[in-house]
Write a protein that holds these residues in place. Structure first.
Motif, PDB file in Angstrom:
ATOM      1  N   LEU A  38     -11.098  -6.359   8.917  1.00 33.17           N
ATOM      2  CA  LEU A  38     -10.176  -7.435   8.563  1.00 33.17           C
ATOM      3  C   LEU A  38     -10.922  -8.759   8.640  1.00 33.17           C
ATOM      4  O   LEU A  38     -11.744  -8.950   9.533  1.00 33.17           O
ATOM      5  CB  LEU A  38      -8.980  -7.475   9.520  1.00 33.17           C
ATOM      6  CG  LEU A  38      -8.218  -6.176   9.776  1.00 33.17           C
ATOM      7  CD1 LEU A  38      -7.112  -6.412  10.800  1.00 33.17           C
ATOM      8  CD2 LEU A  38      -7.646  -5.608   8.492  1.00 33.17           C
ATOM      9  N   LEU A  59     -11.166   0.130   9.237  1.00 31.65           N
ATOM     10  CA  LEU A  59     -10.983  -1.077   8.438  1.00 31.65           C
ATOM     11  C   LEU A  59     -11.817  -2.207   8.995  1.00 31.65           C
ATOM     12  O   LEU A  59     -12.133  -2.241  10.184  1.00 31.65           O
ATOM     13  CB  LEU A  59      -9.521  -1.540   8.493  1.00 31.65           C
ATOM     14  CG  LEU A  59      -8.408  -0.665   7.939  1.00 31.65           C
ATOM     15  CD1 LEU A  59      -7.073  -1.279   8.324  1.00 31.65           C
ATOM     16  CD2 LEU A  59      -8.538  -0.558   6.436  1.00 31.65           C
ATOM     17  N   ARG A 108     -12.851  -5.331  13.372  1.00 30.30           N
ATOM     18  CA  ARG A 108     -13.030  -3.942  12.963  1.00 30.30           C
ATOM     19  C   ARG A 108     -12.044  -3.056  13.707  1.00 30.30           C
ATOM     20  O   ARG A 108     -11.917  -3.146  14.928  1.00 30.30           O
ATOM     21  CB  ARG A 108     -14.458  -3.475  13.251  1.00 30.30           C
ATOM     22  CG  ARG A 108     -14.708  -2.031  12.808  1.00 30.30           C
ATOM     23  CD  ARG A 108     -16.053  -1.536  13.266  1.00 30.30           C
ATOM     24  NE  ARG A 108     -16.210  -0.111  13.010  1.00 30.30           N
ATOM     25  CZ  ARG A 108     -17.191   0.640  13.508  1.00 30.30           C
ATOM     26  NH1 ARG A 108     -18.087   0.099  14.304  1.00 30.30           N
ATOM     27  NH2 ARG A 108     -17.266   1.919  13.219  1.00 30.30           N
ATOM     28  N   LEU A 133      -3.457   4.155   6.566  1.00 31.04           N
ATOM     29  CA  LEU A 133      -4.602   4.928   7.051  1.00 31.04           C
ATOM     30  C   LEU A 133      -4.361   6.426   6.905  1.00 31.04           C
ATOM     31  O   LEU A 133      -5.301   7.205   6.708  1.00 31.04           O
ATOM     32  CB  LEU A 133      -4.889   4.582   8.505  1.00 31.04           C
ATOM     33  CG  LEU A 133      -5.280   3.128   8.779  1.00 31.04           C
ATOM     34  CD1 LEU A 133      -5.419   2.890  10.275  1.00 31.04           C
ATOM     35  CD2 LEU A 133      -6.563   2.758   8.055  1.00 31.04           C
ATOM     36  N   HIS A 147      -8.836  -7.383   3.797  1.00 27.09           N
ATOM     37  CA  HIS A 147      -9.414  -6.222   4.468  1.00 27.09           C
ATOM     38  C   HIS A 147     -10.258  -5.405   3.507  1.00 27.09           C
ATOM     39  O   HIS A 147     -10.172  -5.562   2.290  1.00 27.09           O
ATOM     40  CB  HIS A 147      -8.307  -5.337   5.046  1.00 27.09           C
ATOM     41  CG  HIS A 147      -7.510  -4.600   4.001  1.00 27.09           C
ATOM     42  ND1 HIS A 147      -6.375  -5.131   3.426  1.00 27.09           N
ATOM     43  CD2 HIS A 147      -7.693  -3.376   3.406  1.00 27.09           C
ATOM     44  CE1 HIS A 147      -5.886  -4.288   2.542  1.00 27.09           C
ATOM     45  NE2 HIS A 147      -6.668  -3.205   2.508  1.00 27.09           N
ATOM     46  N   ALA A 148     -11.047  -4.511   4.076  1.00 26.76           N
ATOM     47  CA  ALA A 148     -11.795  -3.506   3.315  1.00 26.76           C
ATOM     48  C   ALA A 148     -11.795  -2.226   4.120  1.00 26.76           C
ATOM     49  O   ALA A 148     -11.873  -2.233   5.354  1.00 26.76           O
ATOM     50  CB  ALA A 148     -13.225  -3.966   3.054  1.00 26.76           C
ATOM     51  N   ARG A 149     -11.702  -1.107   3.425  1.00 23.45           N
ATOM     52  CA  ARG A 149     -11.810   0.193   4.075  1.00 23.45           C
ATOM     53  C   ARG A 149     -13.276   0.509   4.336  1.00 23.45           C
ATOM     54  O   ARG A 149     -14.148   0.167   3.520  1.00 23.45           O
ATOM     55  CB  ARG A 149     -11.185   1.274   3.198  1.00 23.45           C
ATOM     56  CG  ARG A 149      -9.690   1.088   2.988  1.00 23.45           C
ATOM     57  CD  ARG A 149      -9.138   2.173   2.082  1.00 23.45           C
ATOM     58  NE  ARG A 149      -7.734   1.977   1.810  1.00 23.45           N
ATOM     59  CZ  ARG A 149      -6.729   2.424   2.565  1.00 23.45           C
ATOM     60  NH1 ARG A 149      -7.002   3.118   3.663  1.00 23.45           N
ATOM     61  NH2 ARG A 149      -5.470   2.201   2.242  1.00 23.45           N
ATOM     62  N   LEU A 150     -13.537   1.167   5.442  1.00 24.66           N
ATOM     63  CA  LEU A 150     -14.897   1.514   5.818  1.00 24.66           C
ATOM     64  C   LEU A 150     -15.161   2.992   5.550  1.00 24.66           C
ATOM     65  O   LEU A 150     -14.258   3.817   5.630  1.00 24.66           O
ATOM     66  CB  LEU A 150     -15.126   1.217   7.300  1.00 24.66           C
ATOM     67  CG  LEU A 150     -14.967  -0.243   7.710  1.00 24.66           C
ATOM     68  CD1 LEU A 150     -15.095  -0.384   9.217  1.00 24.66           C
ATOM     69  CD2 LEU A 150     -15.984  -1.115   6.997  1.00 24.66           C
ATOM     70  N   GLY A 156      -6.471   2.726  13.587  1.00 23.21           N
ATOM     71  CA  GLY A 156      -5.968   1.366  13.667  1.00 23.21           C
ATOM     72  C   GLY A 156      -6.154   0.702  15.007  1.00 23.21           C
ATOM     73  O   GLY A 156      -5.577  -0.362  15.263  1.00 23.21           O
ATOM     74  N   TRP A 196      -0.311   3.315   9.956  1.00 18.84           N
ATOM     75  CA  TRP A 196      -0.300   2.130   9.094  1.00 18.84           C
ATOM     76  C   TRP A 196      -0.689   0.911   9.920  1.00 18.84           C
ATOM     77  O   TRP A 196      -0.399   0.830  11.115  1.00 18.84           O
ATOM     78  CB  TRP A 196       1.092   1.908   8.494  1.00 18.84           C
ATOM     79  CG  TRP A 196       1.520   3.008   7.585  1.00 18.84           C
ATOM     80  CD1 TRP A 196       1.885   4.282   7.935  1.00 18.84           C
ATOM     81  CD2 TRP A 196       1.638   2.929   6.163  1.00 18.84           C
ATOM     82  NE1 TRP A 196       2.223   5.006   6.814  1.00 18.84           N
ATOM     83  CE2 TRP A 196       2.084   4.212   5.721  1.00 18.84           C
ATOM     84  CE3 TRP A 196       1.422   1.930   5.231  1.00 18.84           C
ATOM     85  CZ2 TRP A 196       2.304   4.491   4.372  1.00 18.84           C
ATOM     86  CZ3 TRP A 196       1.654   2.204   3.888  1.00 18.84           C
ATOM     87  CH2 TRP A 196       2.077   3.476   3.472  1.00 18.84           C
ATOM     88  N   ASP A 248       0.856  -1.184   0.000  1.00 18.27           N
ATOM     89  CA  ASP A 248       0.000   0.000   0.000  1.00 18.27           C
ATOM     90  C   ASP A 248       0.890   1.230   0.000  1.00 18.27           C
ATOM     91  O   ASP A 248       2.104   1.152   0.241  1.00 18.27           O
ATOM     92  CB  ASP A 248      -0.941   0.001   1.204  1.00 18.27           C
ATOM     93  CG  ASP A 248      -2.206   0.839   0.957  1.00 18.27           C
ATOM     94  OD1 ASP A 248      -2.350   1.390  -0.163  1.00 18.27           O
ATOM     95  OD2 ASP A 248      -3.034   0.950   1.870  1.00 18.27           O
ATOM     96  N   VAL A 250      -1.999  -1.708   5.275  1.00 16.55           N
ATOM     97  CA  VAL A 250      -2.941  -0.653   4.911  1.00 16.55           C
ATOM     98  C   VAL A 250      -2.423   0.687   5.411  1.00 16.55           C
ATOM     99  O   VAL A 250      -2.063   0.828   6.586  1.00 16.55           O
ATOM    100  CB  VAL A 250      -4.339  -0.906   5.508  1.00 16.55           C
ATOM    101  CG1 VAL A 250      -5.342   0.097   4.931  1.00 16.55           C
ATOM    102  CG2 VAL A 250      -4.801  -2.331   5.254  1.00 16.55           C
TER     103      VAL A 250
END
Length: 322
Positions: free
Chosen positions: A263, A261, A272, A215, A253-256, A277, A220, A172, A213
């Protein structure tokens, strides 16, 4: 003779009537809806009006109704080997990577794909792909494989990293040139100049890391084996473990919306994290096995894994988008 002819006529009529009233199988549509719960999914990608999923046997699925139904994309040639990751350069140009160094490219938002690279001489997989902005893309994978394209994925050149053939699993970065690469045995590489130079950070974990990821420029997160999650608030100078309460590996993972995030991993683990982080919640979903990937599509959370793609909106996950 007349009796024989009459007999044959009666027989023909009888057979015709019998055939007419025999039950018929229902006609199969030209493009029947695909059972997305019967394909192992390795990665999900939301490109706005469309969601894509890649997985086993070269499968590329697409949905234009937020994951309610899926269709199979057209892949040429179809090599029937696993695809592991995909990325969007924009809303039309997409790339997918997989085993045997396979790289596919689409110019119509994932409807059709053509091969741009394949090497089955070693049978080694590419495990990730990351868009660096503009026409520049990175692909990486097993035994230190690291490739760059400067023409939007049409041609690729190998890049050398001093990592002793370690597997590379996640990458990333941002427009300011700050990037990180993570891999096996706790490998973390950091670049401050858009990948011109890479620094191997001191080891803070001995197991494999599967994702990283960004942030913010300073914040990170990296995650991997045995439920290990680490956060840094100074671009990797120091790392602290985030205790998530289980020892199951985390794979995707996905960003919210609004930051943070989700995971996902083995045993249907869902973790979550907030925008810094820090742990917000940790739970498990029953009955879905290993989860490999996630994507927020509007207010819906799509999850992918060994039991295909499904929408999760129950329990504590209903508030993930808030």
């Amino acid at each position: 003779m007349r009796s024989l002819i009459g007999y044959l006529v009666c027989l023909f009529v009888g057979l015709t009537i019998t055939y007419t009233f025999l039950p018929r199988p229902e006609a199969v549509p030209a493009n029947p809806p695909l059972r997305a719960d019967r394909v192992q999914i390795n990665a999900l990608l939301d490109v706005g009006r469309r969601v894509l999923a890649v997985g086993e046997r070269g499968s590329i699925l697409l949905s234009d109704d937020q994951g309610a139904s899926w269709q199979q994309a057209q892949v040429q040639p179809q090599r029937q080997v696993a695809l592991t990751a995909l990325v969007a350069l924009d809303d039309q140009r997409l790339l997918a990577v997989g085993h045997d160094g396979w790289i596919l490219r689409s110019e119509d938002a994932g409807q059709h794909w053509r091969e741009v690279r394949h090497d089955d001489s070693l049978g080694e997989p590419l495990l990730g792909v990351w868009a660096a902005g503009g026409e520049r893309v990175m692909a990486f994978g097993s035994f230190g494989k690291f490739y760059q394209s400067i023409d939007a994925g049409q041609t690729w050149q190998p890049l050398a990293l001093d990592i002793d053939s370690a597997h590379l699993n996640g990458m990333d970065g941002g427009a300011d040139g700050r990037r990180m690469l993570v891999g096996e045995q706790g490998l973390v590489l950091r670049s401050r100049d858009a990948g011109e130079h890479w620094q191997t950070l001191p080891a803070f974990y001995s197991g494999s890391l599967f994702g990283v990821v960004r942030l913010s420029a300073s914040d990170w997160v990296t995650y991997g084996m045995r439920g290990h999650v680490f956060v840094s608030h100074d671009f990797g100078e120091h790392w602290r473990q985030v205790e998530v309460g289980n020892a199951l590996p985390l794979y995707g993972h996905a960003r919210l919306p609004g930051g943070g995030l989700v995971l996902v991993g083995a045993g249907s683990s869902v973790v979550r994290l907030d925008a810094r982080g820090e742990l917000a919640s940790a739970s498990r979903i029953s009955g879905h096995g290993t989860l490999t990937s996630a994507a927020m599509v509007g207010s819906r959370l799509l999850l992918g894994g060994e039991q295909g793609v499904f929408v999760e909106s129950a329990g504590n996950l209903a508030t993930l988008g808030k």
